[in-house]
Scaffold this active site. Structure first.
Site, PDB file in Angstrom:
ATOM      1  N   MET A 255      -4.451  -4.629  -3.149  1.00  0.00           N
ATOM      2  CA  MET A 255      -3.683  -3.402  -3.870  1.00  0.00           C
ATOM      3  C   MET A 255      -2.887  -3.090  -2.648  1.00  0.00           C
ATOM      4  O   MET A 255      -2.938  -3.176  -1.437  1.00  0.00           O
ATOM      5  CB  MET A 255      -4.691  -1.985  -3.863  1.00  0.00           C
ATOM      6  CG  MET A 255      -3.879  -0.785  -4.013  1.00  0.00           C
ATOM      7  SD  MET A 255      -3.081  -1.027  -5.610  1.00  0.00           S
ATOM      8  CE  MET A 255      -1.601   0.399  -5.160  1.00  0.00           C
ATOM      9  N   ASN A 257      -0.937  -0.943  -1.163  1.00  0.00           N
ATOM     10  CA  ASN A 257      -0.665   0.419  -0.509  1.00  0.00           C
ATOM     11  C   ASN A 257       0.439  -0.016   0.829  1.00  0.00           C
ATOM     12  O   ASN A 257       0.147  -0.912   1.697  1.00  0.00           O
ATOM     13  CB  ASN A 257      -1.954   0.868   0.298  1.00  0.00           C
ATOM     14  CG  ASN A 257      -3.232   0.911  -0.953  1.00  0.00           C
ATOM     15  OD1 ASN A 257      -2.945   1.689  -1.737  1.00  0.00           O
ATOM     16  ND2 ASN A 257      -4.122   0.169  -0.453  1.00  0.00           N
ATOM     17  N   GLU A 290       0.835  -8.939  -2.653  1.00  0.00           N
ATOM     18  CA  GLU A 290       0.888  -7.725  -1.873  1.00  0.00           C
ATOM     19  C   GLU A 290       1.924  -7.703  -1.085  1.00  0.00           C
ATOM     20  O   GLU A 290       2.563  -6.209  -1.148  1.00  0.00           O
ATOM     21  CB  GLU A 290      -0.399  -7.282  -1.532  1.00  0.00           C
ATOM     22  CG  GLU A 290      -1.643  -7.661  -2.417  1.00  0.00           C
ATOM     23  CD  GLU A 290      -1.593  -7.084  -3.964  1.00  0.00           C
ATOM     24  OE1 GLU A 290      -0.748  -6.061  -3.948  1.00  0.00           O
ATOM     25  OE2 GLU A 290      -1.964  -7.531  -4.761  1.00  0.00           O
ATOM     26  N   HIS A 293       4.955  -6.838  -2.706  1.00  0.00           N
ATOM     27  CA  HIS A 293       5.119  -5.342  -3.420  1.00  0.00           C
ATOM     28  C   HIS A 293       5.794  -4.307  -2.185  1.00  0.00           C
ATOM     29  O   HIS A 293       6.101  -3.379  -2.604  1.00  0.00           O
ATOM     30  CB  HIS A 293       3.970  -5.002  -3.773  1.00  0.00           C
ATOM     31  CG  HIS A 293       3.310  -5.425  -5.009  1.00  0.00           C
ATOM     32  ND1 HIS A 293       4.042  -5.054  -6.256  1.00  0.00           N
ATOM     33  CD2 HIS A 293       2.153  -5.790  -5.290  1.00  0.00           C
ATOM     34  CE1 HIS A 293       3.598  -5.418  -7.111  1.00  0.00           C
ATOM     35  NE2 HIS A 293       2.223  -5.855  -6.870  1.00  0.00           N
ATOM     36  N   GLU A 312       4.957  -5.794 -11.107  1.00  0.00           N
ATOM     37  CA  GLU A 312       3.943  -6.578 -11.111  1.00  0.00           C
ATOM     38  C   GLU A 312       4.615  -8.000 -11.322  1.00  0.00           C
ATOM     39  O   GLU A 312       4.361  -9.079 -11.041  1.00  0.00           O
ATOM     40  CB  GLU A 312       2.689  -6.245 -12.062  1.00  0.00           C
ATOM     41  CG  GLU A 312       2.037  -5.262 -11.680  1.00  0.00           C
ATOM     42  CD  GLU A 312       1.452  -5.308 -10.237  1.00  0.00           C
ATOM     43  OE1 GLU A 312       1.304  -6.425  -9.488  1.00  0.00           O
ATOM     44  OE2 GLU A 312       0.927  -4.299  -9.698  1.00  0.00           O
TER      45      GLU A 312
END
Ligand code: BES
Ligand code: ZN
Length: 845
Positions: A255, A257, A290, A293, A312
């Site tokens: 994830m 974050n 990740e 992102h 995504e």
């Protein structure tokens, strides 16, 4: 559908001061969140879920509020609209759902420990603090966290710690960001840090159940990924640090974050002494995903979840671009070709599939958007098409402009297309609309009609599908000059075939490089022309040929039996990707035989014929300095040898097992699963299963652990199967995050199928309560629909799942599941005999 409402139009937050006091012992926390922002009306809704709110102040005065469970909200009555500061006091429980603020469990030398972490995407930030929990509502956050702290514990968050006062850890204020990216974690940790060329601190953290050497690989990949993206995007990483944290309990894979990426341990930690190359490659792509992102998703974020693909699909493409750049010898695009590509082509051929861009309102539906085959794999394929269309230069220029314009802000798809169109001069949006907003993809048929080469596009289906006249703008990528770049109409007449053939001097092909999202159906003479030149085809082209033909057979456009001679034709290939495609088809043939039948014996002999020479060449154990292709091919070949009961392999694997009985984990990782499977299959006993279960309970090496259920799940002993199924709910043995793979292995085992199926039917509610909030919960349904293949099972599947059709988030998966079992049942009924005859004929040759 439950009612649904966006709250951002009512209240625009600017800053959050979040104070949390977390008590692990009591499994609860209390909090006070101060939100400053602008109310556009006097009655505003703020998200919360399962928070016991005790007080709400607006600009310092107590105000009335009501809790709305259905909308996950607090409705607050303000004296007036305008600039407002809200103080909300509350308490809540820590639950074991792997959502919100949650404990992860692990043990060190038999002592049970906890690591607290967070998982807020898509809508669980509201379980930790009241907020406008919508991606568009960007604000700054100042976190202050107190916990029942013991000596030697560490706490980390999106931003560096600023100070500790009276046991409260204060973190620096973040940049403007979405709620779903806020994160923190605390507990005992080991860590390593380094610094990028540009001065970003990079760190990696894990529990003390792990060894320090497991951190090096992830740290290095994270660092080099950041350096790669800073250069590729021409946009600096905007935070002071990038932490990677491995959590023992984790529902997704990883994830993003902002500044504190969290991972399932299996996707971050690498034992440098024994991890297969393939696993290292996968872990590197997860990290690179990740890290991508941090720009795509964190710096610039979709306005709403309907444009999830902006996050995504992009990260999924960039993970390959980045790893290919930092480890060129790995040829990771090959993994894209053997995993993402077939996943997308397979699922996108089922009627009822979602489009990449998909409208969504109900929060229960949001998580079902994360369809790995569509939003990830197909979406990435779409962007690969864009990249091929405009080239890397324009891509980079366009992205830089996109980041400059939209940083710390939100976008919709059109914003990206306009940046890329400006940079390339090509109207990208127009081409992409047909791919983004329509489900499915075309099969392009190539025929010679009246001497002319003619192409036609038509939607491709596996199973029943309603043709509704969809058309796509198809980048054709032909090897012939006179063929246009883009096919936009239903039919395209190219010209006189014979003279083209003569001029080009080679067989006619489309989608060279396999980067466009379509398949080709060549009429027989054109296909024969290609097959006659098959020695000259590169590996991707061979893989593509096999993949396309397999899909055409699943879609009933050609017979399955016609694939069988091709397997023999390509079986001497040394290419990993060709072998992967080849054994994908071979594995599918197993559906056509009844267990323990004569047909099965014949099919095993065919597997032997395909794989024996390669096994003799490669041997069981990896050799130092061998090509990467050999290492990956070996895995395919010994998996085939396992099915074939190859006696040499059985003996070799048993010998290797015996030589490692005291330290099974040290069997070379790339062959370890097959060695263990072989042992269970041919030398299995109650003691062996107990040993392997013990190993599973004790090991902290995730890739070793993953190989154990694959082996244990092969037992044919009913008592052992019952014992394993009883462990499904025992979280001390099988963590909920790992249950799906256990369930799959037992279900896929002919002797275990009934037990696994009975188990899930009787424990459905427990499963929903335990992992129902996971983004990939529906994959339990997918797994079943992949395995079932008889009319009886189809009827049972319907009987169990049809009554659940109205459950938000499950509808699509159930409908598609039924279709996919139906099409498999029909395929088997229609073609079983022909397939088995073709197999028999192939081994007699
Ligand atoms: N943002 C997702 C994780 C996620 C998705 C969390 C949905 C909650 C709900 C993350 O970037 C991601 O895509 N993770 C993948 C792994 C990735 C490398 C393909 C996953 O978890 O499967
Ligand atoms: Zn992602």
């Amino acid at each position: 559908m439950t009612k649904f409402q966006h709250f951002y139009p009512l209240f625009k937050p600017e800053h959050y001061d979040i104070y949390l006091d977390i008590d692990r012992e009591a499994k609860q926390f209390s909090g006070k969140t101060t939100i400053t922002g602008t109310a556009t009306t006097e009655k505003i809704g703020i998200h919360q879920k399962d928070l016991a709110v005790s007080e709400v102040l607006a600009n310092g005065d107590l105000v009335p509020y009501t809790i709305d469970k259905e909308l996950d909200a607090i409705w607050i009555d303000l004296p007036k609209s305008g600039q407002t500061t809200l103080d909300i006091t509350y308490s809540a429980k820590l639950t074991d759902t792997m959502m919100g603020i949650y404990p992860s469990y692990y043990d060190v030398d038999g002592v049970k420990k906890q690591l607290i972490g967070t998982q807020f995407e898509t809508n669980s930030a509201r379980q930790a603090f009241p907020s406008i929990d919508e991606p568009v509502a960007k604000a700054t956050f100042s976190l202050a966290i107190k916990f029942d702290e013991k000596d030697g514990e560490t706490i980390i968050s999106n931003m560096p710690e600023e100070k500790v006062v009276d046991g409260v850890h204060y973190f620096e204020k973040t940049v403007p960001m979405s709620t779903y990216l806020v994160a923190f974690g605390f507990g005992e940790m080991i860590s390593k840090t380094t610094t990028t060329k540009s001065g970003v601190k990079v760190g990696i953290f894990a529990t003390k159940a792990h060894q320090a050497k497991e951190l090096d690989f992830g740290l290095d990949i994270a660092k080099r990924s950041i350096e790669f993206y800073e250069d590729f995007f021409q946009t600096p990483y905007p935070l002071p640090h990038s932490w990677q944290l491995g959590l023992p309990d984790f529902s997704a894979g990883a994830m993003e974050n902002w500044g504190l990426i969290t991972y399932r341990e299996a996707y971050l930690l690498v034992d440098p002494d024994n991890t297969s190359l393939r696993m290292q490659q996968i872990i590197a792509t997860v990290i690179a995903h990740e890290v991508a992102h941090q720009w795509f998703g964190d710096l610039v974020t979709m306005k709403w979840w309907d444009d999830l693909w902006l996050n995504e699909s992009f990260a999924n493409m960039m993970e390959y671009v980045a790893v290919d750049a930092i480890e060129p010898d790995w040829n990771v695009w090959e993994i894209f070709q053997t995993s993402d590509t077939p996943a997308a082509l397979e699922r996108d051929a089922t009627d009822g599939v979602q489009s990449v861009y998909s409208k969504v309102e109900d929060p229960a539906e949001v998580d079902s958007l994360f369809d790995s085959a569509i939003v990830y794999a197909k979406g990435a394929r779409m962007l690969v098409m864009v990249r091929a269309l405009i080239g890397d230069e324009a891509l980079r220029t366009g992205l830089k402009a996109y980041f400059d314009k939209h940083q710390y802000n939100n976008t919709v798809g059109a914003d990206l297309w306009s940046a890329l169109s400006d940079a390339s001069g090509i109207n990208v949006g127009a081409v992409m609309k047909s791919w983004l907003e329509q489900p499915g993809y075309p099969v392009v048929s190539a025929k010679v009609v009246d001497g002319k080469l003619v192409l036609t596009q038509q939607q491709f289906f596996i199973g029943d599908g309603k043709a509704v006249g969809r058309l796509w703008q198809v980048p054709l990528n032909s090897n012939y000059d006179g063929v246009p770049d883009l096919m936009t109409e239903k039919e395209l007449v190219i010209g006189d075939y014979n003279s083209l053939r003569e001029k080009e001097g080679t067989a006619f092909r489309l989608n060279v490089g396999n980067s466009s999202h379509f398949i080709v159906s060549y009429e027989q003479t054109l296909l024969d022309d290609i097959l006659n030149e098959s020695d000259q085809l590169d590996a991707i082209s061979k893989l593509q040929l096999l993949q396309d033909l397999r899909l055409l057979a699943e879609g009933r456009r050609i017979s399955y039996a016609s694939l069988i001679p091709l397997l023999s034709q390509f079986s001497d290939s040394h290419s990993a990707i060709v072998n992967t495609a080849l054994y994908d088809i071979a594995d599918n043939l197993k559906r056509f035989v009844t267990p323990k039948s004569e047909e099965e014996t014949t099919l095993k002999a065919f597997f032997h014929q395909l794989s024996a020479t390669a096994y003799d060449r490669l041997g069981l154990e990896p050799k130092k300095g061998e090509p990467n292709d050999d290492q990956v091919t070996r895995q395919e070949v010994i998996s085939a040898a396992t099915y074939a009961d190859n006696q040499a392999f059985i003996a070799d694997a048993h010998r290797l097992f015996e030589a490692h009985t005291d330290h099974l984990a040290t069997i070379s990782a790339s062959v370890r699963p097959y060695v263990l499977i072989n042992e269970v299959k041919h030398f299995g006993s109650k003691e062996l299963i107990d040993t392997l279960l013990d190993e599973y309970r004790r090991s902290t090496d995730a890739s070793y652990k993953a190989s154990l259920p694959a082996a244990i799940g092969r037992t044919e002993n009913p008592e052992e199967i019952t014992k394993i199924v009883t462990l499904f709910k025992d979280a001390d043995t099988i963590k909920p995050q790992d249950l799906r793979s256990w369930f799959y292995y037992i279900l896929a085992n002919d002797q275990g199928q009934q037990a696994a199926w009975d188990w899930i039917k009787s424990n459905w509610q427990w499963l929903l309560d335990t992992v129902g909030g996971d983004m990939s919960f529906t994959s339990y349904i997918t797994v079943i629909s992949r395995v079932f293949k008889t009319p009886e099972r189809l009827a049972e599947f319907k009987a169990f799942f049809e009554p659940k059709l109205q459950t938000p988030g499950l509808t699509r998966e159930i409908t598609m599941g039924i279709k996919s079992i139906e099409s498999r049942v029909t395929l088997i009924a229609d073609e079983k005999d022909a397939v088995n005859q073709a197999v028999a004929k192939a081994i007699n040759k």
